[in-house]
Enzyme design. Sequence first.
Site, PDB file in Angstrom:
ATOM      1  NE  ARG B 129     -40.097  11.653  16.158  1.00  0.00           N
ATOM      2  CZ  ARG B 129     -41.061  11.059  16.933  1.00  0.00           C
ATOM      3  NH1 ARG B 129     -41.487  10.967  17.864  1.00  0.00           N
ATOM      4  NH2 ARG B 129     -41.477  10.719  16.110  1.00  0.00           N
ATOM      5  CE  LYS B 150     -20.322  17.666   8.474  1.00  0.00           C
ATOM      6  NZ  LYS B 150     -19.147  17.929   7.619  1.00  0.00           N
ATOM      7  CD  GLU B 192      -9.572  13.928   9.097  1.00  0.00           C
ATOM      8  OE1 GLU B 192      -9.522  15.531   9.301  1.00  0.00           O
ATOM      9  OE2 GLU B 192      -9.760  13.554   8.208  1.00  0.00           O
ATOM     10  CE  LYS B 234     -14.467  18.065  14.167  1.00  0.00           C
ATOM     11  NZ  LYS B 234     -14.923  16.707  13.009  1.00  0.00           N
ATOM     12  CD  GLU B 244     -19.859  21.211   6.220  1.00  0.00           C
ATOM     13  OE1 GLU B 244     -19.492  20.060   7.175  1.00  0.00           O
ATOM     14  OE2 GLU B 244     -19.129  20.801   4.631  1.00  0.00           O
ATOM     15  NE  ARG B 248     -19.005  20.319  11.466  1.00  0.00           N
ATOM     16  CZ  ARG B 248     -19.154  20.025  12.182  1.00  0.00           C
ATOM     17  NH1 ARG B 248     -20.218  20.171  13.287  1.00  0.00           N
ATOM     18  NH2 ARG B 248     -19.362  18.029  12.584  1.00  0.00           N
ATOM     19  CG  ASN B 252     -15.317  18.636   4.756  1.00  0.00           C
ATOM     20  OD1 ASN B 252     -15.293  17.890   5.060  1.00  0.00           O
ATOM     21  ND2 ASN B 252     -16.069  19.776   4.248  1.00  0.00           N
ATOM     22  CG  HIS B 255     -11.958  15.627   3.602  1.00  0.00           C
ATOM     23  ND1 HIS B 255     -11.122  16.002   4.567  1.00  0.00           N
ATOM     24  CD2 HIS B 255     -12.373  14.641   4.937  1.00  0.00           C
ATOM     25  CE1 HIS B 255     -10.378  15.581   5.573  1.00  0.00           C
ATOM     26  NE2 HIS B 255     -11.591  15.220   6.016  1.00  0.00           N
ATOM     27  CG  HIS B 259     -14.799  11.839   1.261  1.00  0.00           C
ATOM     28  ND1 HIS B 259     -16.135  12.672   1.536  1.00  0.00           N
ATOM     29  CD2 HIS B 259     -14.416  11.112   2.446  1.00  0.00           C
ATOM     30  CE1 HIS B 259     -15.788  12.765   3.145  1.00  0.00           C
ATOM     31  NE2 HIS B 259     -14.603  11.763   3.615  1.00  0.00           N
ATOM     32  CG  HIS B 272     -10.759   9.061   6.307  1.00  0.00           C
ATOM     33  ND1 HIS B 272     -11.990   9.606   5.543  1.00  0.00           N
ATOM     34  CD2 HIS B 272     -10.569  10.675   6.922  1.00  0.00           C
ATOM     35  CE1 HIS B 272     -11.891  11.748   5.811  1.00  0.00           C
ATOM     36  NE2 HIS B 272     -11.250  11.381   6.679  1.00  0.00           N
TER      37      HIS B 272
END
Lengths: 373, 373
Positions: B129, B150, B192, B234, B244, B248, B252, B255, B259, B272
Amino acid sequence: MAGEAQTRELTVDLGERSYPIMIGTGLLARTGSLFSERGFPVKSPILLVTDRAVEDLYAGTVEQSLREAGYTVARAVVASGEKSKSLDVFEELVTAALETGLDRRSTVIALGGGVVGDLAGFVAAAYMRGVRFVQMPTTILAHDSSVGGKVAVNHRLAKNIIGAFHQPEFVLYDLDTLASLPPREVRAGYAEVVKHGLIWDEAFVKWCDENAERLLALEPDALGYALHEGCRVKSIVVSRDERENDLRAILNLGHTIGHALEAVAGYGELLHGEAIAIGMVGSARLAARFGYGDELAAETERLLRKFELPVRIPSGFDTDEIMAAMQHDKKFKEGQMVFVVPKRVGEVEIRSDVPAQWVRDIVEQLKGEAGKL
Amino acid sequence: MAGEAQTRELTVDLGERSYPIMIGTGLLARTGSLFSERGFPVKSPILLVTDRAVEDLYAGTVEQSLREAGYTVARAVVASGEKSKSLDVFEELVTAALETGLDRRSTVIALGGGVVGDLAGFVAAAYMRGVRFVQMPTTILAHDSSVGGKVAVNHRLAKNIIGAFHQPEFVLYDLDTLASLPPREVRAGYAEVVKHGLIWDEAFVKWCDENAERLLALEPDALGYALHEGCRVKSIVVSRDERENDLRAILNLGHTIGHALEAVAGYGELLHGEAIAIGMVGSARLAARFGYGDELAAETERLLRKFELPVRIPSGFDTDEIMAAMQHDKKFKEGQMVFVVPKRVGEVEIRSDVPAQWVRDIVEQLKGEAGKL
């Protein structure tokens, strides 16, 4: 189980992530209105995770209630038993979530016992990095696992090793669902109820002792009170130490030996509650070694016998295997054995100075006396 | 890359979970002393996760440094590329963690690009955990993924769909490791970097424009400054909205289309950074539809071309497939398409009122002009 019980409610106090636990009869049919009242978005589909044993009995009630309130809900059914707490079944549920179109505002509901709660909870924790989660426990044992946010699946080498802390939005405990429990599971469930008394609340232990018969007969009001008190102790402890930095570890009373017994037996052979009942007797014997007196072990044993729980290790178990299984336990820190040891009824302490030889001696004793069970 | 750069440091401000990002040359050899200074326990073993491309070059330096400081470290090597971000490889790493004896106070190190960071980070998030996590990015692109917590693996139906928010203890960015990057990955990495300027900081966009040649030549001090600024933007955004909930999402930019292009191309075919470069041009064209002027798209395109990045959709791509892939995106909320749309250089807004037809038109345009690339 006959009759109704008053609805009891308590709050797990975790700041922004606080949530209520509702305990009573006839609650499943109120799911839809609870979702509405709490502002769960109608446009985001819901995934109801349950198992084969529970599906036919209760899934329809929950789904109908949600649909009447305007929600879309899909059902995902897993096999009953600990084997479903695997990464493979987890992946199947993620597939189901994707195919159902679950989005970030969606909810995963766990309708079932601890296995379903842990598994569905880990899906809720990991899917899109976390969506809403609702616990609907249908066993007595799950009064423990459904509160506190610990969710996980097993790895073939260790139990609960892959998981997260992910708190539910609420816990809905419908006592009607407990009527269908096999008697062995009823007894095993009370092991965690008694544990909550033993670690925190002497008066509740006394009440359990006096009400064991009513509890075994599933009398609604006694049952509701016992689950409320068990959840109350759990939620106090979790509120003070959500991430198990220190205090929360006291909830592991009986679990170091208990988990090892479960692992050696093969998951599912020995019920979790049965394993930790034996483990709690072991811990009480450790207490005697630390000078807290012999009465504690005798008293713990007497109480657990009253709930018809096992208090000895079955003679077929291998001591070396049990000791080895304890080394894989998450509670094993930096080479030291860590145990929760009772000081008196209602109070425990965490000891990281337990000699492995003491543990081995006690395991041997608990096996040697197995004939007297 | 020749020469040294000053060590730059900044902090991601997340209260108790704040952590530093260190950017400079010769840092990997200081790993052991950094672990010691920060009180990482010597008795708890460390798992170093890396990939085949990075292993031979840098793993030895990190391990030697840790061993000299008294730590035990085991190496787990995965295949290079997006395919390693799977539940299967995740499970292999958990097995390695168990076999190495990782305990609750152990650390998982990610030494590599974004794939290694996301994968190892999810192991650190889920193992017991959650255990400690350290990011050591070895690509320019990873300046983005290594900051902000993330972590995730892919499902065959959707990218990054199984994951967590799990912040590292620190990010150690050794610029020396970037010297071994293939030129195509260097260029893709800057997508990026430029994005962080476009969403937040007009002056930094201007600086990128003026320093593109130095950056493409990997001049250490320009590189160090660019990564510092990218990480700074960032970390500001992440500090204000870790989970998010709102802000946040501006990260994106590019993206949604990006994506989808990656998914349709098959992960890894289009890098990417390349995919989001195209996506950012698409977003700038959306801006024009919302009345923010046509210059934004021309300016975005000119800047990205300067970094030799693609700005058109390759003609072989199927528009319907691209549109369908967008429906599976996590940014798709309650039936609405959500886009980050630039208002001007250095400022964006989140729009959930984007007609699907506009998106389809722009995808068609970006394909139709592919010959002019």
